[in-house]
Design a protein around this motif. Sequence first.
Motif, PDB file in Angstrom:
ATOM      1  N   ASP A  83       0.878  -1.161   0.000  1.00 32.72           N
ATOM      2  CA  ASP A  83       0.000   0.000   0.000  1.00 32.72           C
ATOM      3  C   ASP A  83       0.920   1.216   0.000  1.00 32.72           C
ATOM      4  N   GLY A  84       1.092   1.817  -1.156  1.00 31.92           N
ATOM      5  CA  GLY A  84       2.067   2.893  -1.273  1.00 31.92           C
ATOM      6  C   GLY A  84       3.449   2.296  -1.101  1.00 31.92           C
ATOM      7  N   ALA A  85       4.279   2.913  -0.285  1.00 32.86           N
ATOM      8  CA  ALA A  85       5.639   2.428  -0.064  1.00 32.86           C
ATOM      9  C   ALA A  85       5.715   1.479   1.131  1.00 32.86           C
ATOM     10  N   THR A  86       4.627   1.312   1.841  1.00 30.38           N
ATOM     11  CA  THR A  86       4.637   0.493   3.050  1.00 30.38           C
ATOM     12  C   THR A  86       4.105  -0.894   2.757  1.00 30.38           C
ATOM     13  N   ARG A  87       4.871  -1.896   3.087  1.00 30.53           N
ATOM     14  CA  ARG A  87       4.442  -3.283   2.935  1.00 30.53           C
ATOM     15  C   ARG A  87       3.551  -3.598   4.134  1.00 30.53           C
ATOM     16  N   LEU A  88       2.372  -4.088   3.865  1.00 24.16           N
ATOM     17  CA  LEU A  88       1.389  -4.276   4.922  1.00 24.16           C
ATOM     18  C   LEU A  88       0.796  -5.676   4.844  1.00 24.16           C
ATOM     19  N   MET A  97      -4.789  -3.458  16.977  1.00 32.84           N
ATOM     20  CA  MET A  97      -4.481  -2.500  15.913  1.00 32.84           C
ATOM     21  C   MET A  97      -4.625  -1.062  16.406  1.00 32.84           C
ATOM     22  N   THR A  98      -5.638  -0.800  17.215  1.00 31.07           N
ATOM     23  CA  THR A  98      -5.844   0.543  17.760  1.00 31.07           C
ATOM     24  C   THR A  98      -4.698   0.928  18.688  1.00 31.07           C
ATOM     25  N   THR A  99      -4.287   0.004  19.544  1.00 31.26           N
ATOM     26  CA  THR A  99      -3.164   0.270  20.450  1.00 31.26           C
ATOM     27  C   THR A  99      -1.900   0.563  19.665  1.00 31.26           C
ATOM     28  N   ALA A 100      -1.645  -0.225  18.617  1.00 28.50           N
ATOM     29  CA  ALA A 100      -0.457  -0.003  17.787  1.00 28.50           C
ATOM     30  C   ALA A 100      -0.511   1.376  17.126  1.00 28.50           C
ATOM     31  N   TYR A 101      -1.677   1.767  16.645  1.00 27.59           N
ATOM     32  CA  TYR A 101      -1.829   3.064  15.984  1.00 27.59           C
ATOM     33  C   TYR A 101      -1.620   4.210  16.968  1.00 27.59           C
ATOM     34  N   CYS A 102      -2.280   4.152  18.104  1.00 30.95           N
ATOM     35  CA  CYS A 102      -2.143   5.220  19.099  1.00 30.95           C
ATOM     36  C   CYS A 102      -0.708   5.318  19.610  1.00 30.95           C
ATOM     37  N   GLN A 103      -0.059   4.192  19.787  1.00 32.91           N
ATOM     38  CA  GLN A 103       1.334   4.186  20.229  1.00 32.91           C
ATOM     39  C   GLN A 103       2.234   4.807  19.153  1.00 32.91           C
ATOM     40  N   TYR A 104       1.987   4.456  17.905  1.00 37.14           N
ATOM     41  CA  TYR A 104       2.768   5.024  16.801  1.00 37.14           C
ATOM     42  C   TYR A 104       2.611   6.544  16.769  1.00 37.14           C
ATOM     43  N   LEU A 105       1.382   7.018  16.901  1.00 36.55           N
ATOM     44  CA  LEU A 105       1.136   8.463  16.882  1.00 36.55           C
ATOM     45  C   LEU A 105       1.852   9.153  18.042  1.00 36.55           C
ATOM     46  N   ALA A 106       1.843   8.543  19.213  1.00 33.68           N
ATOM     47  CA  ALA A 106       2.513   9.122  20.378  1.00 33.68           C
ATOM     48  C   ALA A 106       4.030   9.174  20.177  1.00 33.68           C
ATOM     49  N   GLU A 107       4.574   8.184  19.475  1.00 33.23           N
ATOM     50  CA  GLU A 107       6.022   8.102  19.270  1.00 33.23           C
ATOM     51  C   GLU A 107       6.506   8.899  18.056  1.00 33.23           C
ATOM     52  N   HIS A 108       5.611   9.346  17.199  1.00 29.93           N
ATOM     53  CA  HIS A 108       5.982  10.072  15.981  1.00 29.93           C
ATOM     54  C   HIS A 108       5.253  11.416  15.912  1.00 29.93           C
ATOM     55  N   GLN A 109       5.373  12.187  16.973  1.00 29.21           N
ATOM     56  CA  GLN A 109       4.640  13.448  17.048  1.00 29.21           C
ATOM     57  C   GLN A 109       5.084  14.455  15.993  1.00 29.21           C
ATOM     58  N   ASP A 110       6.286  14.285  15.470  1.00 24.22           N
ATOM     59  CA  ASP A 110       6.755  15.178  14.423  1.00 24.22           C
ATOM     60  C   ASP A 110       6.024  14.935  13.097  1.00 24.22           C
ATOM     61  N   ALA A 111       5.314  13.810  12.976  1.00 24.60           N
ATOM     62  CA  ALA A 111       4.618  13.454  11.740  1.00 24.60           C
ATOM     63  C   ALA A 111       3.108  13.671  11.820  1.00 24.60           C
ATOM     64  N   LEU A 167       0.613   0.254  11.149  1.00 26.36           N
ATOM     65  CA  LEU A 167       0.305  -1.177  11.061  1.00 26.36           C
ATOM     66  C   LEU A 167       1.445  -1.949  10.387  1.00 26.36           C
ATOM     67  N   GLY A 168       2.071  -1.336   9.390  1.00 23.84           N
ATOM     68  CA  GLY A 168       3.199  -1.975   8.742  1.00 23.84           C
ATOM     69  C   GLY A 168       4.371  -2.187   9.680  1.00 23.84           C
ATOM     70  N   GLU A 169       4.579  -1.228  10.566  1.00 24.19           N
ATOM     71  CA  GLU A 169       5.673  -1.329  11.551  1.00 24.19           C
ATOM     72  C   GLU A 169       5.325  -2.322  12.669  1.00 24.19           C
ATOM     73  N   ALA A 170       4.095  -2.257  13.138  1.00 21.87           N
ATOM     74  CA  ALA A 170       3.698  -3.101  14.272  1.00 21.87           C
ATOM     75  C   ALA A 170       3.492  -4.549  13.870  1.00 21.87           C
ATOM     76  N   PHE A 171       3.035  -4.769  12.637  1.00 17.35           N
ATOM     77  CA  PHE A 171       2.719  -6.126  12.182  1.00 17.35           C
ATOM     78  C   PHE A 171       3.405  -6.380  10.836  1.00 17.35           C
ATOM     79  N   PRO A 172       4.739  -6.485  10.866  1.00 15.53           N
ATOM     80  CA  PRO A 172       5.479  -6.633   9.600  1.00 15.53           C
ATOM     81  C   PRO A 172       5.188  -7.969   8.918  1.00 15.53           C
TER      82      PRO A 172
END
Length: 114
Positions: free
Chosen positions: A63-68, A79-93, A106-111
């Motif tokens: 999906d785009g450049a991310t393998r999912l 999936m929700t926990t992974a997303y919220c955690q990702y957002l908390a860890e990538h505040q610059d994005a 999701l690509g990072e949490a579930f490669p």
Amino acid sequence: MKLHLAAAFLLSSTTPLIAGPWTGQDLHDACQRTPSFVTGYVTGWVDKWSADNLSDLESSKVDGATRLCLSRNLSANQMTTAYCQYLAEHQDALSQSSDELLTKALGEAFPCQQ
């Protein structure tokens, strides 16, 4: 009439009202205030994504450049926990679109298995 106004108030106080596309910031805020909204967002996105890909969820997807790759064994809460955690860890994005960040999270949490 009073019932309709009460329902409108209740919905407006629990659901983020955003004009235009949602950003990571919008969903990051929702993770803090209304996690059930984020769960609905994530599961709706995954349902749409899987319908667009028209094959087994356990298959390798791009999906785009991310393998999912998503397993049918994943829960909405995982999936929700992974997303919220990702957002908390990538505040610059957080200015990026919420769906783009969800793909990355999701690509990072579930490669994909190699």
